[in-house]
Structures are given as structure tokens and as C-alpha cells.
Design an enzyme around this catalytic site. Structure first.
Site, PDB file in Angstrom:
ATOM      1  N   HIS A  69       5.474 -24.774  12.742  1.00 40.07           N
ATOM      2  CA  HIS A  69       5.134 -24.366  11.183  1.00 40.07           C
ATOM      3  C   HIS A  69       4.982 -22.641  11.285  1.00 40.07           C
ATOM      4  CE1 HIS A  69       2.224 -23.137   8.404  1.00 40.07           C
ATOM      5  NE2 HIS A  69       3.036 -23.922   7.597  1.00 40.07           N
ATOM      6  N   GLU A  72       8.665 -21.491  11.222  1.00 42.70           N
ATOM      7  CA  GLU A  72       8.968 -21.709  10.208  1.00 42.70           C
ATOM      8  C   GLU A  72       8.879 -20.596   9.193  1.00 42.70           C
ATOM      9  OE1 GLU A  72       7.456 -23.112   6.074  1.00 42.70           O
ATOM     10  OE2 GLU A  72       7.325 -24.986   7.381  1.00 42.70           O
TER      11      GLU A  72
END
Lengths: 429, 424
Positions: A69, A72
Site C-alpha cells: 500500500h 502504491e
């Protein structure tokens, strides 16, 4: 280029497919009467994949929770600044998401599709991490984690997973913890990036009023040329998860008005993907609806007794190496709901399921399948999800129609048993 | 683009809207009952959907309703209340797959029948709603009102509006309030429902591939509308002078503080500065390239989310963010600076271009969603606006920098609401 073409007559939709030499798979579904055009570029790498052999190495390494994450977030950063800006100039909407098993970057636009596509392909393939920009992101992600810490629905769900699993990383929040993300370094990010963002581990799906040939050349002409091809599969490792559940009950207090509960049942029939997995997902969802959906006598009884309200619902989530059914809702008497469910399941195991209910609910799922095709966002994200699970969205209807009453009966006999459940409870502070 | 829009009066105070297109695989019918937002009836209107979902004269229980919907290939039925400006709208929506895809004839007629059952033939005992259903749903609504605190993001925005518009109708919560709920009787509610069926403006909308005459005939054959004098819907009050200058702090056991600012835009939606205001709001806090996002999040790492949003009918703007409690002053200063910069014209032509493009993309994208299309034309009907999507795009395109600055200078900060972490 001669793309392969898969047409579904009943659905009146088709999908084109082509693969680049570097292994990137490209899919396209025409939707000529939609104004919106949408593309999603995804890697088969999510929050569960924290132990693996990094590219060019030979030993398993472990990374801090939440790194997929974090990565990302950071991919949006380019030497010239934030890539959001470039998409904004084109008037398009860019976003990304990380789940347990994938990370995906997407945009939607109504104009200048090919410029947007070029930006997407370039920025995802161009990592730019510095000590400074990695540090800066920690404060932002910390606020994201704190926002979810105040969300009772989120907490009751993750506490339930924590109750079900001893070791599997699915029990850890996708964003990680405030402690784990502060350990992440620039080097960690490059390591994960180089391993999982190789084109052969990724797919790109496009939908809308688009010329496939033109889009294909843009994608092809914007590939990195410094990549070596990789041999074989990326080695990922998951801790060996015992069949038993971790905790019978997990309880936490938050500022809510009514207690929330999630009752989780751990799936023991795991270890496969592909169409068999899709079939299992459907069979289990139909089973849960037959037993406890809004059209069941059981639901009505609990509702009439004031034990549940219309937030009550069921879901099954199945992946290759884990799976669980979750029954959730709000109730002042969650313990009572649990005991009602357990004795009901036991009674149903004896008295058996009803075939008419099966037919009706299957019919509903068939209707839902067509209805879902109204949304291009739904089509795109579901296609990617099914692809990484080893199946295809276009085969879904055939699998669904092939499901028999006895498949559901068989599933009932081995899932939802009285020794594999956990209760997660959020009580008002 | 293959979308046609037709609007026709079919009875006293009843309009039919056809959004004819073959791009969707479903037919969607929306039946809207429009009421003025008022304290007297807000709670009653909020209770109605819950009770109507419980049974009809043909399908006495929600179990029977659900089973019927499943037979109709999983038709989606939803009934809810919403607030649009100072209007409260009860919406009955039903959607099902288009007959082209399945072996079922006349599916549209069958879902119209279902809708008719739900709206016009509720389950009754002794000529009122069932006492049992009434009691249960009263309790469910009470829980829902109390449950407002559960979603902190929405709660903080609603509380800010409530404080800011304290003496105005707009402060009324769409689900009403618990004191009024206690006073509602089963008979009183039933009579209220009968009366609003006779006197409310109604909008019936269909999105799908259906021809107009067939649709109107089916609607007129199915629904028995007994119309009487139709009530007038007053236009929202748009207050120009700030009556209250507020700083409200509320404590709760939370991990993240929620800082929310309420501003008066002082620009009614009929005004020529309305479109410039929309662009101004987008430059300030519309997306990842906005001033607030760049300065509060990207530069200072103070927040994960921050945005501004303007409310068309009521001429207000809300700025919402989630921050650490101790960063309150720092975040507030930056937000105020950014508002000032907007007023001073400190933004580029590029910023304007980007905001316009992003707004136009959003407007165009509406046409790909059947629910959004239906809501758009409802909103046009409520504001008596006959312009189409292309007109809206043109107006946005014409906005100049001077107009944006002029619109921004009408903004006045009214209320600061802070939901903070409790000191232990």
C-alpha cells in the site's frame, strides 16, 4: 498484431486480448455508447505478499506490513512532481487501490484517452523514491490508518480476521500499522517494486469507446527497455496456517451507538484457484443467502424478534490460500444472535436445505450478473480480480448456471461447522 | 450519444420523465414524492420507507416481498429519504435486468406492479399500518438516528451544517429526531401517508430502452393516483448576512480529529456567478490538484483527506478534513490562507483549465450511470431548469478568471466545527 477475441453472445459483449514480448497481458472490452473510458493497470501483489524471494536474490526476505500500500502511494511521485497534476491537466480522474492480493492503478476520462493511457503506463513503470519523499508519506499514511481506526465497520471486520487466523497475513490491516510503516525504507520499496512490477506479473485492462490498435501501440512503445526477462514464477511464502481458529472471541470498544458484530467461519477447503475457486465462491454465497438472506425464514425471525436490523448480511471471500464466510450486523444482543445461528445451522444440517429457495436465489444471481454489466468500473475491477484468480469474467455465467442443488448441499456439510467460527464484537464506549 | 429525454405531465402534480437509452442492461424506475423539509413531518417521512418495506396487501411480509423480487431476477428495490436543499424526498427505486437478456416476458410490467403494491397498497390492519410493524420500525429508526455518530466523517459534516444553519430548515436531519419520533402514532402516520399521496408533487422516471407511449400507458394502467390540491414547494432561503459566527468544539473518544468549516457562498443557483463558484470550489478543494490538497496534505502531511464541496440549493460550502487533534491551529491557518489566496486570485490559468476539465468530465460521466441520470433530471425539475447537459458544459467553459475571483470574494466563513479527541 492480431488480438484474440472472446465473444459472449448472451451478454452481447466481447473481450480482445494481446500479449507483449515482455509478458504484459493487455485486455480490452468495447463499450461504444459509454462516454467514459477507463483503464486499469494491475500487479498480482497485495498486502498479503510480505515474504518472498526478491528479484536477483535466492533467500526469502520479509518486509514490513503495509508495504504494498505504501508503494502504491509513492508511485504517484515523479522527479518532476506529483503525477496527479498531469492527469488533472487532462481533466481525468486517477486513482489506485491495494487489497490483500493486488495493487491497481486506474484512470477514467471522457476525453484524451490515449494521452491518459500513456501517462498511466509511464508512471507505473517509473518508480522514484527518495529518503525525503518516503519520510513525507509516513505522516499521510498514518492519518489514513487513524481514519480507519475510527471506522467501526472496518475494525469489526479486521478483528474477526484476527480471530480466525493465527498467522496468515490476511489478518493484518492492508495499510499496515503506524509502527510498521515507520520502518519502511526507500530500499525496501525498490526491492518490492523490482520484484512485483515486472510486466510479466501485470495486466492492463481497458474499457470504453477505444481503438484497440492505437492503444496497443501506445502501451507497446512505452515499455521500459532495461528489464531482463524473468524465468519462472516469483516465489512467495505464506506462514503455515493451522486449521483451527485463533480466538473464539475478539472484543473492542469504540464510540458507536449500537454494538456491531462479525461472525467468521474459516474455510478449510482451500488450495485451489481457477474456475473451481469461482464455483466455490458462488456456491458458498448462494448457500449463505439460502440460510440467512432476507428471503429466509431465519432472517425474518431474528428481525421480528428485534435481534437484528437491515444491516444484517453475509459474505464469502475465497482466495487460493485462505477463505472465510462472514455474517455481520448490528445488535444489542450479538451473543444471542450467535447462539441462534449455531443452533439453526445444526438444525438445518439435519432437516436439509430447500430446493425452491436454491432456484430462486440462483435466478437472482443470474439477474445480478447482467445488471452488474451497467458499470464499467465494476467490469474492470472484477475482470482483473478474476484473472489473477485464474478465471475469466466471461466464463462466470456458465459456471453459475452449471451449479446444482447438490453442490450447495455438499458445501453446507463441510463449511459452517460449529468448531471453526469466531465472534468479533465492537461495543459502545 | 443515444440518450433522449422527454418530460410530460400525466396528472395533477405528477410528471413522467423518460430517459430513453439502450446502453444499459436494465430498466430503472424511480418514483419520487417531494415534500418541503419541515420539522413537523421530517421524522414521519423518514419512518415511512421502513414500514412500507415490511408488507403490502398482496405480499404481507417482507419475506414474501423479497421472494417475489428474487423471482424477478433479483430486482433491486430500495426506498429511502433524502434531503435536496430544503426539500425532503421519498424515493422508491426498482431496477431489473432488461427482458432482452433473459427468458421472461413483460418484466417491466411486473416490476411496475410491484412498485404499485409497495407505494399504494401497504399492508394494513384495521385500516392503519400494522401496529407490530409500526413499533418495530420506530425502534429501528431510533437506532438509526442514534447511529449518526458511527460514521465520524459524515457526522462531522452534518454537525457543522446543523450548527451553521441552526435557525434554518436546512439544519433538519434527513431522518428526523428522537423527540418527534416518540410522538408519532400509528394512526397519525397512516393518515399522514394518505395525505401526502394526494397532495405532493411527484416525479416518475424511467431509464431504459422503452418507448414513451408504452411507458405512459403502463404507468397509467398500473397506478391509481387520486390527486387533490397540490402543495407549493417554497424555494430555499439563502441567507446573505451571517447571523451566527460560530466556533464549535465537540469531544469524542476518537483517534482522528475532524476539522470542518462552513461557509456562506452568497450566490444562489440562479445567479450568473453560480458556475464561477463551482470552478472556484474545485480550485480550492476539488481534487488532488487543489490548493487544499496540495498544501494541507502534500506539503505539510497533516491530513489524508481534505476537500471542499458546495451545496447548490442552499448556497453554502463545506471544507472537511481529518487531522491530528493537536494540529488544529496549524491546519486551520493553512485552510484560511488558501481561501484568502483564492480570493486574491493566486491561481494560474492552468488551475482554471484543469478545474473546468475535471468538472466537465464529471458532468459527462453522469450519462454512464442510470441512477445519476435520473437524479440529474429530478434536480432540473426541482429547480425548474430546462437546460441540458451540453448547456451546463458550455456555461462551465465560459467562466473567466475575473468571475472566479468575484465569486470567491462572496465567500464568508460562518462556522468552524471541530470534533476532537477526548483528553484522558
Amino acid at each position: 498484431m492480431t488480438p484474440n477475441n472472446l465473444k459472449n453472445e448472451r451478454l452481447n459483449e466481447e473481450i480482445h486480448f494481446a500479449e507483449l514480448e515482455n509478458g504484459l497481458k493487455i485486455f480490452f472490452m468495447p463499450k461504444n455508447d459509454y462516454l467514459k473510458k477507463y483503464a486499469i493497470f494491475a500487479t498480482n501483489y497485495g498486502s498479503n505478499d510480505n515474504r518472498f524471494i526478491p528479484i536477483g536474490e535466492s533467500e526469502i526476505a520479509e518486509f514490513p506490513a503495509g508495504i504494498a500500500h505504501f508503494l502504491e502511494h509513492k508511485l504517484f511521485e515523479e522527479p518532476e512532481g506529483n503525477i496527479f497534476n498531469e492527469f488533472s491537466k487532462l481533466g481525468s480522474y486517477v486513482n489506485a487501490f491495494t487489497n490483500f492480493n493486488q495493487t491497481a492503478y486506474l484512470f477514467s476520462c471522457t476525453d484524451k484517452f490515449y494521452e491518459n493511457l500513456e501517462l498511466l503506463v509511464k508512471f507505473v513503470q517509473n518508480p522514484y523514491f527518495t529518503d525525503e519523499n518516503v519520510e513525507k508519506e509516513k505522516g499521510i499514511i498514518e492519518q489514513e490508518i487513524r481514519m480507519y481506526d475510527d471506522s467501526a465497520n472496518w475494525k469489526v471486520f479486521f478483528n474477526c480476521l484476527d480471530g480466525l487466523y493465527h498467522k496468515h497475513p490476511v489478518k493484518v490491516d492492508i495499510a499496515g500499522t503506524v509502527e510498521s510503516i515507520y520502518k519502511i525504507t526507500k530500499e525496501d520499496l525498490y526491492n518490492c517494486y523490482n520484484t512485483f512490477y515486472h510486466p510479466s506479473n501485470m495486466i492492463l485492462f481497458m474499457i470504453g469507446d477505444i481503438e484497440f490498435d492505437k492503444a496497443f501501440s501506445i502501451i507497446k512503445n512505452n515499455q521500459r527497455d532495461d528489464l531482463k526477462s524473468i524465468e519462472g514464477e516469483i516465489v512467495k511464502e505464506y506462514p503455515e496456517e493451522p486449521e483451527s481458529i485463533n480466538k473464539l472471541k475478539v472484543e473492542e470498544s469504540l464510540s458507536v451507538s449500537t454494538p456491531l458484530f462479525n461472525i467468521g467461519f474459516k474455510d478449510l477447503d482451500i488450495g485451489f484457484g481457477g474456475e473451481d475457486l469461482v464455483r466455490k465462491q458462488l456456491v458458498t454465497s448462494i448457500l449463505l443467502e439460502m440460510l440467512m438472506g432476507e428471503s429466509s425464514e431465519f432472517y425474518q425471525k431474528l428481525y421480528d424478534e428485534g435481534l437484528i436490523n437491515n444491516s444484517f448480511g453475509t459474505q464469502y471471500v475465497g482466495h487460493k490460500n485462505y477463505g472465510h464466510s462472514i455474517i455481520g450486523g448490528e445488535s444489542e444482543k450479538a451473543e444471542k444472535v450467535l447462539s441462534e445461528i449455531l443452533s439453526y445451522l445444526e438444525e438445518k444440517q439435519k432437516s436439509g436445505l430447500n430446493k425452491e429457495n436454491f432456484q430462486r436465489i440462483k435466478q437472482k444471481y443470474i439477474g445480478y450478473y447482467f445488471m452488474d454489466f451497467n458499470s464499467i468500473e465494476y467490469i474492470a475491477t472484477t475482470f482483473v480480480n478474476q484473472y489473477f484468480n485464474g478465471s475469466s469474467l466471461m466464463k462466470y455465467l456458465d459456471i453459475l448456471e452449471g451449479i446444482k442443488f447438490k453442490d450447495v448441499e455438499k458445501r453446507f456439510n463441510q463449511h459452517l461447522t460449529s468448531d471453526n467460527y469466531t465472534l468479533s464484537l465492537i461495543t459502545p464506549k | 450519444m443515444s440518450i433522449e429525454y422527454l418530460r410530460e405531465k400525466i396528472d395533477n402534480g405528477v410528471h413522467f420523465n423518460l430517459i430513453k437509452t439502450n446502453k444499459f442492461k436494465t430498466n430503472l424506475i424511480n418514483f419520487y414524492i417531494v415534500r418541503p423539509l419541515s420539522k413537523d413531518e421530517a421524522t414521519k417521512n423518514a419512518l415511512l420507507p421502513l414500514i412500507l418495506k415490511r408488507g403490502t396487501s398482496k405480499y404481507n411480509t417482507s419475506l414474501e416481498i423479497q421472494r417475489r423480487l428474487e423471482e424477478l431476477y433479483g430486482a433491486n428495490l430500495s426506498i429511502n429519504v433524502n434531503k435536496k436543499g430544503e426539500k425532503q424526498i421519498i424515493r422508491f427505486a426498482i431496477e431489473t435486468v432488461n427482458s432482452d437478456f433473459i427468458k421472461e416476458e413483460n418484466l417491466l410490467r411486473k416490476i411496475l406492479d410491484m412498485l404499485n403494491e409497495i407505494i399504494f397498497n401497504p399492508y394494513t390492519e384495521n385500516e392503519v399500518f400494522s401496529q407490530n410493524y409500526f413499533k418495530q420500525e420506530k425502534e429501528n429508526l431510533k437506532k438509526r438516528i442514534e447511529g449518526r455518530i458511527n460514521d465520524k466523517k459524515t457526522y462531522a459534516v452534518e454537525r457543522c451544517i446543523e450548527e451553521m444553519c441552526k435557525n434554518e430548515k436546512f439544519s433538519i436531519y434527513k431522518y428526523g429526531n428522537i423527540e418527534d419520533l416518540e410522538d408519532i402514532s400509528c394512526k397519525g402516520l397512516y393518515e399522514h401517508y394518505r395525505s401526502i399521496l394526494r397532495s405532493s408533487p411527484m416525479e416518475i422516471s424511467i431509464v431504459g430502452n422503452i418507448n414513451k407511449d408504452e411507458a405512459i400507458n403502463s404507468i397509467q394502467d398500473t397506478f391509481r393516483l387520486h390527486r387533490e390540491d397540490i402543495i407549493n414547494l417554497p424555494r430555499e432561503e439563502v441567507i446573505k448576512a451571517i447571523r451566527t459566527k460560530n466556533m464549535i468544539t465537540e469531544e469524542m473518544d476518537v483517534n482522528q480529529g475532524k476539522l470542518t468549516l462552513g461557509l456562506r457562498t452568497n450566490i444562489p443557483y440562479e445567479d450568473k456567478l453560480y458556475e464561477p463558484l463551482i470552478v472556484a470550489s474545485n480550485i480550492l478543494g476539488g481534487g488532488a490538484n487543489s490548493k487544499l490538497f496540495l498544501n494541507v496534505r502534500e506539503k505539510e502531511s497533516l491530513a489524508y483527506y481534505i476537500y471542499s464541496k458546495s451545496y447548490k440549493y442552499k448556497s453554502i460550502m463545506i471544507i472537511a478534513s481529518g487531522i491530528e487533534t493537536e494540529n488544529f491551529n496549524k491546519a486551520l491557518d493553512i485552510i484560511k490562507d488558501q481561501i484568502q489566496e483564492l480570493k486574491d486570485g493566486e491561481f494560474t490559468d492552468d488551475d482554471i483549465e484543469q478545474s473546468k476539465n475535471s468538472l466537465i468530465t464529471t458532468i459527462r460521466s453522469m450519462t454512464d450511470n442510470n441512477y445519476s441520470m435520473s437524479e440529474f433530471y429530478l434536480s432540473q425539475a426541482l429547480t425548474k431548469d430546462t437546460s441540458h447537459i451540453s448547456d451546463m458544459i458550455e456555461k462551465i467553459n465560459k467562466v473567466s478568471k475575473d468571475e472566479i475571483i468575484e465569486a470567491a470574494n462572496k465567500l464568508s466563513l460562518d462556522t468552524i466545527y471541530f470534533l476532537r479527541k477526548k483528553n484522558n
